[in-house]
Design a protein around this motif. Sequence first.
Motif, PDB file in Angstrom:
ATOM      1  N   HIS A 150       0.988  -1.370  -0.208  1.00  0.00           N
ATOM      2  CA  HIS A 150       0.279   0.122   0.014  1.00  0.00           C
ATOM      3  C   HIS A 150       0.931   1.305   0.069  1.00  0.00           C
ATOM      4  CE1 HIS A 150      -3.600  -2.347   0.825  1.00  0.00           C
ATOM      5  NE2 HIS A 150      -3.262  -2.750   2.016  1.00  0.00           N
ATOM      6  N   GLU A 187       1.078   5.635  -0.932  1.00  0.00           N
ATOM      7  CA  GLU A 187       0.266   6.900  -0.946  1.00  0.00           C
ATOM      8  C   GLU A 187      -0.287   7.046  -2.695  1.00  0.00           C
ATOM      9  OE1 GLU A 187       3.737   9.870  -2.199  1.00  0.00           O
ATOM     10  OE2 GLU A 187       2.057  10.562  -0.958  1.00  0.00           O
ATOM     11  N   GLY A 216      -1.413   4.329  -4.328  1.00  0.00           N
ATOM     12  CA  GLY A 216      -2.199   3.159  -4.760  1.00  0.00           C
ATOM     13  C   GLY A 216      -1.258   1.968  -4.409  1.00  0.00           C
ATOM     14  N   ASP A 217      -2.084   0.716  -4.768  1.00  0.00           N
ATOM     15  CA  ASP A 217      -1.476  -0.365  -4.228  1.00  0.00           C
ATOM     16  C   ASP A 217      -0.455  -0.805  -5.382  1.00  0.00           C
ATOM     17  OD1 ASP A 217      -2.905  -0.726  -2.320  1.00  0.00           O
ATOM     18  OD2 ASP A 217      -4.194  -2.328  -3.130  1.00  0.00           O
ATOM     19  N   ALA A 264       2.294  -0.998 -11.019  1.00  0.00           N
ATOM     20  CA  ALA A 264       1.120  -0.628 -10.387  1.00  0.00           C
ATOM     21  C   ALA A 264       0.074  -2.122 -10.265  1.00  0.00           C
ATOM     22  CB  ALA A 264       0.280   0.126 -11.252  1.00  0.00           C
ATOM     23  N   ARG A 300      -2.469  -3.069 -11.081  1.00  0.00           N
ATOM     24  CA  ARG A 300      -3.657  -2.845 -11.987  1.00  0.00           C
ATOM     25  C   ARG A 300      -3.437  -3.413 -13.471  1.00  0.00           C
ATOM     26  NH1 ARG A 300      -8.136  -0.188 -10.916  1.00  0.00           N
ATOM     27  NH2 ARG A 300      -8.182   0.118 -13.214  1.00  0.00           N
TER      28      ARG A 300
END
Lengths: 104, 829
Positions: A22, A24, A26-27, A42, A44
């Motif tokens: 985690h 600031e 995002g994951d 990232a 995603r």
Amino acid sequence: MSPWLRVCPLDDIPRLGARVVHTEIGDIAVFRNAEDEVFALADRCPHRGGPLSQGIVFDRRVACPLHGRTIHLESGEAQAPDDGCTRKYRVRIEKGVVHLNLQS
Amino acid sequence: MRRMKLVAIGNGMAGIRTLEELLRVAPDLYEITVFGAEPHPNYNRILLSPVLAGEQRFEAIVLNDFRWYADHGITLHPGSKVTCVDRQARVVVSADGRQESYDRLLFATGSVPIRPPIPGTDLPGVLTFRDIADTQAMIEAAARHKDAVVIGGGLLGLEAANGLLARGMNVTVIHLAPWLMERQLDATAAALLQTSLEQRGLRFLLNTQAREIVADDAGRVGAVRLNDGAEVPAALVVLAVGIRPNDELARACGLHCERGIVVDDTMMTYDPRIYAVGECISHRGISYGLVAPLFEQAKVCANHLGHLGFARYTGSTVSTKLKVTGIDIFSAGHLGGDDGADEITLLDRGGAVYKKLVLKADRLIGSVLFGDTADSSWYSRLVKDETPIGELRGRLILGQPALGSSGHQGEQNAAALPDDFEVCGCNGVCKGTIVRAIKEKGLFTLDDVRKHTKASSSCGSCTGLVEQLLASVVGGAYQPRSASQTPVCECTDYTHEEVRRAIRDHELLSIPEALRFLEWRTPNGCATCRPALNYYLLCAWPGTYRDDPQSRLVNERAHANIQRDGTYSVVPRIYGGVTTPAQLRQIAEVAEKYAVPTVKITGGQRIDLLGVRKEDLPRVWADLGMPSGFAYGKSVRTVKTCVGSEWCRFGVQDSTRMGIELEQGLDRVWTPHKVKLGVSGCPRNCAESTIKDVGVVGVDSGWEIYVGGNGGTKAEVAQFLAKVALPAEAMEYTGAFLQLYREEARYLDRTSHWIHRVGLDYVKRRIVADAEGRKALYARLTEAQRDVPDPWALRVARRDPEFETISARDRYPSERNRNESMAESLPAR
Ligand SMILES: Cc1cc2nc3c(=O)[nH]c(=O)nc-3n(C[C@H](O)[C@H](O)[C@H](O)COP(=O)(O)OP(=O)(O)OC[C@H]3O[C@@H](n4cnc5c(N)ncnc54)[C@H](O)[C@@H]3O)c2cc1C
Ligand code: SF4
Ligand code: FES
């Protein structure tokens, strides 16, 4: 202040696996392959946002857990013929501890 | 080190495919030079037919452009024909004066059209149909002249005739045999084909021989004279009476040739430095004239050129498809007519549909289809895999859809679909996109299409349609791969069965060991093979093998089902679907405590908590205090039950009790794919047992056991396995059946796939007829299940970093603290 953030000892990431960090912004998925290289992307998938950290890691690639696209760990790019790219981050190992740099 | 020199003669489909395969296995071994008589880079020869018909442009059929050669360090001499090979000096010489020495030589010279031995075949205006130059000449002739004659009513002749017709010519086809495509079709199919081609405007003269091609006043071709003396006017004549392996050069340099360059199963000629592939060879006495076998040869040849040296080419069975837009025709294997063979036929003259299946000894050995070729891939696979037909027989002629399927609007005939028809619903891929990709990217296999378009890569229910599209574009070049030859994945050439056997016979105990022993091409496999290997090892060495979580898909690693938003669903085990108020209360409390967004009853009568965060999973499990329902795994999922004799006024057996016992006796073992069971208390079958992997139905005198059913993209009705008297027997039969499936099915086979392949008779032999074997199988299942802990309890008891996330530290300590304390306080509220 150094831009490098401490993540965890290398041994906390399983070989051919990943951990979610985690931050600031995002994951972020931090991967470790069989040669103990680490990569950060990232968390995603460029396709529909699947959490890449949960995929199967092989060679220098990860297969997204949702629909199986293959993403290159060094570049964040989807393997042809798919296109799309996920953001990559710099990582390094220092005295057995993984550090992450969020500035691209 | 000096690299060895490889020279290829022939810049066509087989030669270049061999180089592609070689570059894959040994990219740096050779310095490669290619001689090509044609002035073009390698192109897709089979698409010359649509080019002639005006459906495609030349530029789009190039498979490897000039850049490809440069990028791979290959020296190409286009328009350079090799005229001499000196095997002593190991040099080749070309017509334009080039000389090249070699360490290895590859013949891939293709074939040459046969010219019938009649006068006049050398007149201007007489052409063959083999390459771009021929096609171009035909297109030009069609623009200037009216009348054309095609000599030969085979595949190539008909495609040429159709193309010339499309370009506005009057076309007559002269054919020696009594019916068209006599080697691939029977008289009935050929008659239907002829009628539909005549309706388009083609003319046919069957049983007819061309005696002479006569010149007009200008010395060009003017007419074709027939054996009865009649003349057919022609300003263009296309000779399509057959091809002959192009082995002239090989003969001239003393290589042993019969009808084609003779090669062994490694594609080596009689000179160990010289290999040959493609239409120019004779392998076990056969020369092939289709692309699919050439590709198989290319792979084997590359394997030996690349010094791997294990592959063998043992020949191919081929099927044929005519590429005339709008006409669906297909033929594979035997045409029937010989003794011992049975035929099943269906003929609808009015509807122009004909199907013939040829059977022998409970196997399908051939088929001819006209008008409806939707099932061609299915039939050719049944032929190749020598699948026992057994009880399929009654429905065989009706095709695969008669076995029940869903997911593509019942649409079966791909050729007739509009371009914007969505073929693959999972990935939203339309017919037009697929057809374009096949043509422009030069795709030949289902895997190619899956990779380039994603079509048929998810649920697979559109596979049949995609295969039809492939076949309609590339014709016989598409050969559905026999499942028995399909390698596990791209990392290896070994099949599932070979891998399993190696694991057992060579006592391979871990994934790395298996990869090393089986010479995997990749350092640690891929997302396809690793889960399969993990399962095979687990199944082979129960109790000893240490499961590799990194080789499991996330669901089985996290013991919960990942959802589209990255959260998970939790389904606790509720044996037989029977619960209690206390259990319901417990579930309700957990759902509230973790603010579970959706609570749902599943199709399998269980309760699903959807939307749980991964970090929360261990705590959710701890609070539930129930075992895992394995709703995420390739394992026994649920046993659905009806209320049965305890309550139901019709019930004759206690189906609920039976269901609970089955679920308890079978849970916690991994299987090749998910397994669902159902138990009904009477033949009214309220638990829908007959669409389950195992369905148990109570009858007056005991239980009937059905196997191999499932819902899903392709609904399958379970087939009757056995009838037993006692619940304990039902348990033993079911357990033994599942153990056989565990030991012999391929990873990701549902029970139905596996049974289709091995045949129900085989399963009956192992489970019903062989009592001792059945008991042994059941004992192995119990053994595999023994001492396997509940995965949830295990992870509740022991910290597992899998479920922990990390916060990046040093820089934002305060932030982190805040996040963490928030996370702590969340569930408590
Ligand atoms: C119009 C048409 C339609 C077809 N349709 C289908 C179909 O639907 N399905 C299917 O499976 N197959 C089809 N085929 C057959 C398929 O194209 C061939 O099987 C395949 O191309 C053979 O590959 P090859 O490499 O052996 O020969 P080719 O592709 O012919 O390549 C041989 C090359 O070697 C060159 N060459 C020969 N001698 C020399 C020399 N001495 N020096 C240098 N170069 C030389 C030739 O010029 C040629 O370019 C079709 C063929 C044609 C012509
Ligand atoms: S299957 Fe028979 S016993 Fe079971 S609920 Fe239906 S009617 Fe009753
Ligand atoms: S979200 Fe990753 S493949 Fe679809």
